[in-house]
Design an enzyme around this catalytic site. Structure first.
Site, short mmCIF file in Angstrom:
data_model
loop_
_atom_site.label_atom_id
_atom_site.label_comp_id
_atom_site.label_asym_id
_atom_site.label_seq_id
_atom_site.Cartn_x
_atom_site.Cartn_y
_atom_site.Cartn_z
N GLN A 193 14.26 -10.31 -43.41
CA GLN A 193 15.65 -10.09 -43.68
C GLN A 193 15.47 -10.02 -45.71
O GLN A 193 16.04 -8.78 -46.09
CB GLN A 193 16.93 -9.52 -43.50
CG GLN A 193 17.05 -10.52 -43.13
CD GLN A 193 17.30 -11.78 -42.39
OE1 GLN A 193 16.33 -11.93 -41.68
NE2 GLN A 193 18.24 -12.80 -41.81
N THR A 248 5.29 -28.40 -45.24
CA THR A 248 4.87 -28.76 -46.69
C THR A 248 3.78 -29.91 -46.35
O THR A 248 3.66 -30.60 -45.26
CB THR A 248 6.10 -29.77 -47.46
OG1 THR A 248 5.57 -30.12 -48.46
CG2 THR A 248 6.56 -30.84 -46.58
N GLN A 270 7.93 -36.54 -47.32
CA GLN A 270 7.54 -35.38 -46.71
C GLN A 270 8.01 -35.10 -45.56
O GLN A 270 8.13 -33.42 -45.15
CB GLN A 270 5.50 -34.57 -47.11
CG GLN A 270 5.73 -34.62 -48.80
CD GLN A 270 6.79 -33.94 -49.40
OE1 GLN A 270 6.63 -32.82 -49.20
NE2 GLN A 270 7.66 -34.62 -50.81
N HIS A 273 11.09 -33.18 -44.38
CA HIS A 273 11.56 -31.89 -44.87
C HIS A 273 11.22 -30.95 -43.41
O HIS A 273 12.01 -29.96 -43.56
CB HIS A 273 10.01 -30.48 -45.51
CG HIS A 273 10.24 -31.36 -47.29
ND1 HIS A 273 11.07 -29.80 -47.90
CD2 HIS A 273 10.41 -32.47 -47.88
CE1 HIS A 273 11.04 -30.22 -48.86
NE2 HIS A 273 10.49 -31.72 -49.18
N GLU A 339 -1.43 -29.58 -50.49
CA GLU A 339 -0.63 -28.78 -51.52
C GLU A 339 -0.06 -30.02 -52.35
O GLU A 339 0.10 -29.60 -53.79
CB GLU A 339 0.48 -28.35 -50.46
CG GLU A 339 1.85 -28.27 -51.34
CD GLU A 339 3.41 -28.14 -50.74
OE1 GLU A 339 4.26 -27.87 -51.12
OE2 GLU A 339 3.63 -28.41 -49.22
N HIS A 340 -0.09 -31.32 -52.08
CA HIS A 340 0.47 -32.65 -52.45
C HIS A 340 -0.56 -33.63 -52.60
O HIS A 340 -0.97 -33.95 -51.40
CB HIS A 340 1.99 -32.86 -52.65
CG HIS A 340 3.40 -32.35 -52.91
ND1 HIS A 340 3.74 -31.37 -51.37
CD2 HIS A 340 3.60 -31.85 -53.50
CE1 HIS A 340 4.65 -30.72 -51.69
NE2 HIS A 340 4.47 -30.91 -52.59
N GLU A 427 -25.39 7.51 -62.83
CA GLU A 427 -24.83 7.35 -62.02
C GLU A 427 -23.91 8.53 -60.89
O GLU A 427 -23.18 8.83 -60.09
CB GLU A 427 -22.91 6.37 -62.79
CG GLU A 427 -23.35 4.88 -63.00
CD GLU A 427 -21.78 4.11 -63.21
OE1 GLU A 427 -20.77 5.49 -63.47
OE2 GLU A 427 -21.68 3.33 -62.89
N HIS A 432 -18.60 12.05 -66.84
CA HIS A 432 -17.75 11.30 -67.47
C HIS A 432 -18.03 11.17 -69.11
O HIS A 432 -17.80 11.14 -69.58
CB HIS A 432 -18.39 9.63 -66.88
CG HIS A 432 -17.33 9.53 -65.65
ND1 HIS A 432 -17.27 10.32 -64.05
CD2 HIS A 432 -16.90 9.15 -65.67
CE1 HIS A 432 -16.34 10.10 -63.80
NE2 HIS A 432 -16.20 8.54 -63.95
#
Length: 441
Positions: A193, A248, A270, A273, A339-340, A427, A432
């Site tokens: 939300q 993670t 880690q 988490h 990620e790490h 083209e 143009h």
């Protein structure tokens, strides 16, 4: 507790490695179906919808969706001195690193009177999300806000879930971090939300929120759960996003010289988490692998969130991967794209220089991921789920647009007229060419 994957004696390409390496299954596709009606509800219902959704998911309908300034001041005043000092030091270091990321404008003169200017322009308004579920992350407020501020973004808003224990306001440390950073537009709105509110804006209820609660933003950044990721997917294109962040991950590439206790601690840090967090050790040393497994067993049972840690380490997303040598280990971590990524080997700097797919690389035994989470100066909002193959961690670039400004004189344009007309006609776009030639008749 943690599975072993033995790749010794096997020569695998990237596709084969991706098939055997562990990875959390993130059900973003399934979450999209849950999130879609929530986004529509917020878009149509504004503040009233946000309160109803908060009551359903957070157990409280906030009286103030926009946090009063007095609550920010009170939260900052209530911060313990050592935590305040830590946040201030993190802000200082992250600001220095991100200020150095700013690209320079430049001018290219292609011919006399023919100039293209490269400009970098900050987006005008961003929405920054700070989670508040299993853990509360004032550090994420620092990472997101400082990067946007250093990019020069003039309008910043932060959202974090309302907490029953805090009277429907976000966690006090989140509010204190906002106050330290000078952010006064803060919302007690969580999850998908919050993403909807930022993307579409939200009308207020006149008696509580004023005519407009929140104006739409240009970019939304910040980590979150699978529902936040699904919401970002749905609004991408209406706004820019940093990434669809998943659980993670840490990968450690280590040889026999690594300290088993250090490696075990980092894997557990880690895993703390989330039960879906991934902890992966890649090593050519069976002795180190066994020592780490033993240390993990001991340390995990003693840590505060032992149940959560155990679920993460026992899950299919975590493993000890045995390889023939560090060369093979490099192939594994580059295929994995963590990620790490920690490098704990002999000549770790040289090994790290050969890594091409990682969100952030932590070199040597004294550069743990926890340092990067808080005070290294680097950003901890990083690509997950293998997206480090093509994506970057959060930085000032996430809030900048590259714009080219073209300035030609009459003579400079005339010199190119015949060639522009020729290409345009080739083209089958003759108008143009006429738009150029017509200027000289």
């Amino acid at each position: 507790m943690i599975q072993r994957i033995d790749l010794r004696g096997r020569s695998l390409g990237r596709r084969a490695l991706l098939d055997v390496l562990p990875r959390a299954e993130v059900g973003v596709d399934e979450a999209v179906h849950v999130v879609e009606p929530l986004l529509r509800q917020v878009r149509e219902g504004g503040a009233a919808a946000l309160r109803e959704i908060a009551l359903r998911f957070d157990g409280i309908a906030p009286e103030h969706l926009r946090v009063p300034a007095s609550a920010l001041t009170e939260a900052l005043d209530g911060l313990t001195p050592l935590v305040r000092s830590g946040l201030e030091e993190a802000i200082r270091r992250v600001r220095r690193v991100h200020g150095a990321q700013l690209p320079a404008d430049h001018v290219t003169e292609l011919a006399p009177g023919a100039v293209v200017r490269q400009r970098w322009i900050p987006v005008q308004r961003v929405g920054l999300y700070a989670p508040g579920g299993l853990a509360v992350y004032p550090s994420s407020v620092v990472m997101n806000v400082v990067a946007a501020q250093e990019a020069g973004v003039p309008g910043l808003a932060v959202a974090s879930p309302p907490q029953k224990d805090n009277g429907g306001l976000p966690h006090p440390t989140i509010l204190a971090a906002c106050a330290l950073l000078g952010v006064d537009e803060v919302y007690a709105v969580g999850g998908a939300q919050a993403v909807a509110m930022f993307a579409y804006g939200a009308a207020g209820s006149a008696e509580q929120d004023g005519e407009t609660l929140c104006e739409p933003v240009d970019v939304i950044t910040g980590p979150g759960n699978v529902y936040v990721a699904a919401a970002k997917r749905l609004v991408r294109g209406i706004v820019g996003i940093d990434s669809e962040a998943g659980p993670t991950e840490i990968a450690v590439l280590a040889d026999a010289t690594a300290d088993a206790g250090h490696v075990a601690l980092d894997l557990i840090s880690q895993a703390e988490h989330d039960p879906m967090a991934a902890s992966v050790l890649v090593t050519d040393s069976v002795e180190l692998a066994s020592a780490v497994e033993a240390r993990v067993q001991d340390l995990a049972s003693a840590t505060k969130h032992s149940t959560r840690v155990a679920r993460a380490l026992e899950g299919p997303q975590s493993a000890v991967v045995l390889v023939d040598d560090i060369e093979a280990g490099l192939a594994v971590v580059n295929a994995y794209g963590a990620e790490h990524l920690e490098i704990q080997t002999v000549d770790a700097g040289a090994v790290a220089a050969r890594v091409h797919s990682a969100g952030a690389i932590f070199v040597g035994p004294w550069s743990p991921v926890s340092l990067g989470d808080y005070m290294a100066g680097s950003n901890h909002v990083l690509p997950t789920g293998g997206t480090a193959h093509f994506a970057s961690g959060l930085g000032v670039h996430a809030f900048l647009k590259s714009v080219q400004q073209i300035e030609y004189t009459r003579d400079a344009l005339e010199e190119l007229t015949d060639r522009i007309v020729a290409v345009a006609n080739d083209e089958d776009l003759p108008a143009h060419g006429e738009a150029v030639r017509g200027r000289f008749h």
